[in-house]
Structure formats: structure tokens, C-alpha cells
Design a protein around this motif. Structure first.
Motif, PDB file in Angstrom:
ATOM      1  N   GLU A 176       0.518  -2.832  11.539  1.00  0.00           N
ATOM      2  CA  GLU A 176       0.748  -1.500  11.216  1.00  0.00           C
ATOM      3  C   GLU A 176       0.217  -0.841  11.252  1.00  0.00           C
ATOM      4  OE1 GLU A 176       1.281  -0.477   6.223  1.00  0.00           O
ATOM      5  OE2 GLU A 176       0.433  -2.158   6.680  1.00  0.00           O
ATOM      6  N   PHE A 177      -0.941  -0.505  12.133  1.00  0.00           N
ATOM      7  CA  PHE A 177      -1.918   0.126  12.588  1.00  0.00           C
ATOM      8  C   PHE A 177      -0.890   0.999  13.536  1.00  0.00           C
ATOM      9  CE2 PHE A 177      -4.448   2.345  16.178  1.00  0.00           C
ATOM     10  CZ  PHE A 177      -5.431   2.957  15.449  1.00  0.00           C
ATOM     11  N   VAL A 178      -0.307   0.325  14.246  1.00  0.00           N
ATOM     12  CA  VAL A 178       0.740   1.151  15.458  1.00  0.00           C
ATOM     13  C   VAL A 178       1.918   1.782  14.569  1.00  0.00           C
ATOM     14  CG1 VAL A 178       1.874   0.877  17.305  1.00  0.00           C
ATOM     15  CG2 VAL A 178      -0.212  -0.910  17.130  1.00  0.00           C
ATOM     16  N   THR A 179       2.703   0.687  13.377  1.00  0.00           N
ATOM     17  CA  THR A 179       3.552   1.657  12.991  1.00  0.00           C
ATOM     18  C   THR A 179       3.243   3.005  12.646  1.00  0.00           C
ATOM     19  OG1 THR A 179       3.240   0.323  10.961  1.00  0.00           O
ATOM     20  CG2 THR A 179       4.449  -0.127  13.356  1.00  0.00           C
ATOM     21  N   THR A 180       2.125   2.826  11.451  1.00  0.00           N
ATOM     22  CA  THR A 180       1.295   4.146  10.647  1.00  0.00           C
ATOM     23  C   THR A 180       0.572   4.877  11.971  1.00  0.00           C
ATOM     24  OG1 THR A 180       0.436   3.044   9.457  1.00  0.00           O
ATOM     25  CG2 THR A 180      -0.192   4.484   9.464  1.00  0.00           C
ATOM     26  N   VAL A 181       0.472   5.366  12.897  1.00  0.00           N
ATOM     27  CA  VAL A 181       0.110   6.584  14.041  1.00  0.00           C
ATOM     28  C   VAL A 181       1.456   7.064  14.514  1.00  0.00           C
ATOM     29  CG1 VAL A 181      -0.059   6.614  16.379  1.00  0.00           C
ATOM     30  CG2 VAL A 181      -2.097   5.040  14.407  1.00  0.00           C
ATOM     31  N   SER A 182       2.777   6.265  14.300  1.00  0.00           N
ATOM     32  CA  SER A 182       3.711   6.503  14.979  1.00  0.00           C
ATOM     33  C   SER A 182       4.490   7.627  13.758  1.00  0.00           C
ATOM     34  CB  SER A 182       4.661   5.088  15.817  1.00  0.00           C
ATOM     35  OG  SER A 182       4.299   4.288  16.456  1.00  0.00           O
TER      36      SER A 182
ATOM     37  N   SER B 203       5.048  10.810   2.223  1.00  0.00           N
ATOM     38  CA  SER B 203       5.341  10.145   2.946  1.00  0.00           C
ATOM     39  C   SER B 203       4.419  10.001   4.534  1.00  0.00           C
ATOM     40  CB  SER B 203       6.793   8.933   3.482  1.00  0.00           C
ATOM     41  OG  SER B 203       6.915   8.136   3.914  1.00  0.00           O
ATOM     42  N   ALA B 204       4.256  11.300   4.672  1.00  0.00           N
ATOM     43  CA  ALA B 204       3.102  11.633   5.179  1.00  0.00           C
ATOM     44  C   ALA B 204       2.121  11.505   5.844  1.00  0.00           C
ATOM     45  CB  ALA B 204       3.778  12.938   5.714  1.00  0.00           C
ATOM     46  N   SER B 205       1.625  12.042   3.477  1.00  0.00           N
ATOM     47  CA  SER B 205       0.549  11.903   3.593  1.00  0.00           C
ATOM     48  C   SER B 205      -0.017  10.215   3.090  1.00  0.00           C
ATOM     49  CB  SER B 205       0.595  12.515   2.250  1.00  0.00           C
ATOM     50  OG  SER B 205       0.947  13.418   2.014  1.00  0.00           O
ATOM     51  N   VAL B 206       0.514   9.798   2.620  1.00  0.00           N
ATOM     52  CA  VAL B 206       0.037   7.771   3.173  1.00  0.00           C
ATOM     53  C   VAL B 206       0.348   7.365   4.424  1.00  0.00           C
ATOM     54  CG1 VAL B 206       1.313   5.209   2.530  1.00  0.00           C
ATOM     55  CG2 VAL B 206       1.311   7.003   1.302  1.00  0.00           C
ATOM     56  N   HIS B 207       0.825   7.610   4.937  1.00  0.00           N
ATOM     57  CA  HIS B 207       0.733   7.250   7.316  1.00  0.00           C
ATOM     58  C   HIS B 207      -0.543   7.657   7.480  1.00  0.00           C
ATOM     59  CE1 HIS B 207       5.122   6.412   5.957  1.00  0.00           C
ATOM     60  NE2 HIS B 207       4.505   5.295   7.165  1.00  0.00           N
ATOM     61  N   LEU B 208      -0.542   9.029   7.114  1.00  0.00           N
ATOM     62  CA  LEU B 208      -2.239   9.475   7.588  1.00  0.00           C
ATOM     63  C   LEU B 208      -2.833   8.905   7.314  1.00  0.00           C
ATOM     64  CD1 LEU B 208      -1.106  13.713   7.473  1.00  0.00           C
ATOM     65  CD2 LEU B 208      -1.212  12.138   9.770  1.00  0.00           C
ATOM     66  N   ALA B 209      -3.748   8.857   6.111  1.00  0.00           N
ATOM     67  CA  ALA B 209      -4.199   8.252   5.305  1.00  0.00           C
ATOM     68  C   ALA B 209      -4.424   6.584   6.183  1.00  0.00           C
ATOM     69  CB  ALA B 209      -4.507   7.611   3.903  1.00  0.00           C
ATOM     70  N   GLU B 210      -3.077   5.303   6.249  1.00  0.00           N
ATOM     71  CA  GLU B 210      -2.642   4.594   6.350  1.00  0.00           C
ATOM     72  C   GLU B 210      -3.852   3.843   7.868  1.00  0.00           C
ATOM     73  OE1 GLU B 210      -0.233   2.183   4.106  1.00  0.00           O
ATOM     74  OE2 GLU B 210       0.661   2.999   5.177  1.00  0.00           O
TER      75      GLU B 210
ATOM     76  N   TYR C 252       0.735  -1.030  -0.085  1.00  0.00           N
ATOM     77  CA  TYR C 252       0.629  -0.141   0.045  1.00  0.00           C
ATOM     78  C   TYR C 252       0.842   0.989  -0.322  1.00  0.00           C
ATOM     79  CZ  TYR C 252      -3.387   3.383   1.154  1.00  0.00           C
ATOM     80  OH  TYR C 252      -3.919   4.358   1.115  1.00  0.00           O
ATOM     81  N   GLY C 253       1.877   0.914   1.210  1.00  0.00           N
ATOM     82  CA  GLY C 253       2.612   2.813   1.199  1.00  0.00           C
ATOM     83  C   GLY C 253       3.556   2.598   0.275  1.00  0.00           C
ATOM     84  N   VAL C 254       4.110   1.526  -0.428  1.00  0.00           N
ATOM     85  CA  VAL C 254       5.043   1.598  -1.699  1.00  0.00           C
ATOM     86  C   VAL C 254       4.901   2.307  -2.852  1.00  0.00           C
ATOM     87  CG1 VAL C 254       6.577  -0.019  -2.881  1.00  0.00           C
ATOM     88  CG2 VAL C 254       6.201  -0.542  -0.575  1.00  0.00           C
ATOM     89  N   THR C 255       3.159   1.038  -3.118  1.00  0.00           N
ATOM     90  CA  THR C 255       2.195   1.952  -4.282  1.00  0.00           C
ATOM     91  C   THR C 255       2.090   2.882  -4.412  1.00  0.00           C
ATOM     92  OG1 THR C 255       1.680  -0.440  -4.779  1.00  0.00           O
ATOM     93  CG2 THR C 255       0.417   0.742  -6.234  1.00  0.00           C
TER      94      THR C 255
END
Length: 294
Positions: A182-188, A44-51, A25-28
Motif C-alpha cells: 500500500e505504500f507504493v499505491t499511496t505515493v502514486s 482522499s488527497a489528505s488521507v493518501h498524503l498522511a498514509e 484506514y482510508g475508508v474510515t
């Protein structure tokens, strides 16, 4: 509105791949954003906030289908969160010019890894009744979280193949547990980016589009994990990542040419053709046994 729809479609496709393959998801998403000129840290910030939303829905979906081993999630999620926060802080401090080739090169390597693992690699051997220990999960989570934040993706490509290759957990449990953690890593990572970027230059249409598309696709992706052909999916995703990031690197080093682009597309075509051939030649296997409760 048009940009919102475009990024929603990107999020839909990326989450469909991620939930069924356990990665990408993030890579694509990051690959497509960087290719359109978005700064690596902002992408990267946009992807992680969406994730934050997509990983939550994905985790719940995998849990309801019995794909999650909560002991594995607990041991890999916390180190992953630490690594993601540190990685986000590092990337936020880099200039766009210096970060673009680095991120494109990292994403290209992750694309190669996806192709090598799912197209050219041998099927993993699973040993029932075993579970990976903290000695593997803690450093794997720390490294995966760091790569995920700095590369705009990479949690799945680092953790999923490693755990599947270890043979200590059923592939369905690996994908479900990795997606949930991945939810935890995404929030961090999101917290790290918000601190480092102070909310500047973030396009909430990108974030909203990726979130909407990802949330819609997450439940279907968790179901597809039982039915999708991994070699073909891995070949298609890996090829897109290789071509897109190869283009970014050629531009960064002013090495664009018809021959270079022709080589990129030829390699992509060979990868997809090999994946299709591999699936056609594979013997029909008996259905996988249902996972037991943990």
C-alpha cells in the motif's frame, strides 16, 4: 490545535483497525472527513498524503514480525500504483457536487463488503505452500489502486479479502503484504492528487493529524493481527461506515427522515450483535502456525 488532536485520534483509530484487519484506514478516515463537509477529492488527497508515513511504518512493522511475502508485494504494488495514479487524476477532475454521492456510495459498498466477509462469511481455508500468481495479483492491484484513490480508501477491502479467499497465502502474510504494498499505491495516488489539485484547498492540519495518529498506532496494529477478533472488528468498522455514508447519501438525495436513520442504526446494531454471537459460539481453535520465511 484542537483540530489537529481530533484528526490525530481519527488517524490513531483508523490505523489500529487497518493494521489488524488489513483494511479500512482510508475508508474510515475518508468517511469521517466527507461526513464533516470536506470535499471528496480533498478528503482522499489528505488521507493518501498522511498514509505515505503510516504505510511505511506499517510495512516495516509487519516485515519485522515476519508478516510480509516480498514476492507478492512486488507483483501487486506496481499495478496498484498505476491504478491509484489514474484514480486520483479522475477524482480530481470531478466537481464536489457530483463526487460526493459517488464516493459515499462506493464507501458504503466497501462497508457492506467488510461486513459480508468478516461477519457473515465463512472462515477462509488456507493451503500451505502456495502463493498467488501474477495473473491474479496484477489486475487485482490495478483495480484496488483505482478504487482506493477514487473512494478515498478501498485498497485493503478489495485486495485483502480476495487474497485471503484464494487460500494461496496465509492470512497473516496477506495482511502484512497488502499493508506493505500500500505504500507504493499511496505515493502514486498522492502524486496524482498533487498534480490534479495543485495543492489547493488542502488542510495540512488534517494531513498532520492523520499522520501523527497513524504512525503511533501502526506498530501496535501489526502486533494486534495475532490477537484481535476479526468478526467483531469487521462488524464495528462496517457498521460505522454504513451509518455514516448512508447519512451522506440520504442528505444528497434529500431523503432524510427519522425512519431512515432508525433503519440505519437498527441494521448496525444487528450486525454488531451477530458478530458478538458468532465469536461466542466459535469453538476454541489451536494457535496458528508461525509463518515461514520466503
Amino acid at each position: 490545535m484542537e483540530r489537529l488532536i481530533i484528526f490525530a485520534l481519527v488517524g490513531l483509530a483508523a490505523q489500529a483497525v487497518d493494521g489488524s484487519l488489513g483494511m479500512a484506514y482510508g475508508v474510515t478516515s475518508s468517511t469521517l472527513l466527507v461526513a464533516t463537509g470536506v470535499a471528496p477529492a480533498v478528503a482522499s488527497a489528505s488521507v493518501h498524503l498522511a498514509e505515505v508515513g503510516t504505510t511505511f511504518v506499517s510495512g516495516v512493522s509487519h516485515w519485522r514480525l515476519g508478516n510480509v511475502d516480498w514476492k507478492v508485494v512486488g507483483k501487486i504494488a506496481i499495478p496498484g500504483g498505476i491504478g491509484a495514479f489514474v484514480g486520483a487524476t479522475v477524482l480530481s477532475g470531478l466537481s464536489t457536487e457530483s463526487a460526493t454521492p459517488w464516493v459515499a456510495g462506493l464507501l458504503l459498498l466497501l462497508g457492506l463488503y467488510i461486513v459480508a466477509r468478516f461477519v457473515f462469511g465463512k472462515p477462509p481455508v488456507f493451503i500451505p505452500g502456495r502463493r498467488p500468481g501474477l495473473g491474479l495479483l496484477a489486475p487485482l492491484g490495478l483495480f484496488g489502486g483505482f478504487i482506493d484513490a477514487t473512494g478515498g480508501g478501498g485498497w485493503g477491502p478489495v485486495t485483502t479479502p480476495t487474497l485471503i479467499s484464494s487460500g494461496t497465502l496465509h492470512p497473516r502474510k496477506v495482511i502484512g503484504s497488502v499493508s506493505t504494498a500500500e505504500f507504493v499505491t499511496t505515493v502514486s495516488a498522492s502524486v496524482g492528487f498533487l498534480v490534479g489539485l495543485a495543492g489547493e484547498a488542502l488542510d495540512w492540519r488534517i494531513i498532520g493529524g492523520l499522520l501523527i495518529g497513524g504512525v503511533i498506532a501502526a506498530p501496535f496494529a501489526a502486533y494486534l493481527v495475532k490477537h484481535l477478533s476479526l468478526p467483531i472488528l469487521g462488524g464495528l468498522v462496517g457498521s460505522i461506515i454504513l451509518v455514516t455514508n448512508g447519512r451522506t447519501l440520504l442528505r444528497s438525495f434529500e431523503a432524510e427522515s427519522v425512519a431512515a436513520y432508525g433503519l440505519l442504526f437498527a441494521v448496525a446494531a444487528v450486525i454488531v450483535a451477530f458478530a458478538v454471537l458468532k465469536v461466542r459460539r466459535a469453538p476454541v481453535e489451536a494457535p496458528e502456525p508461525e509463518p515461514t520465511s520466503v
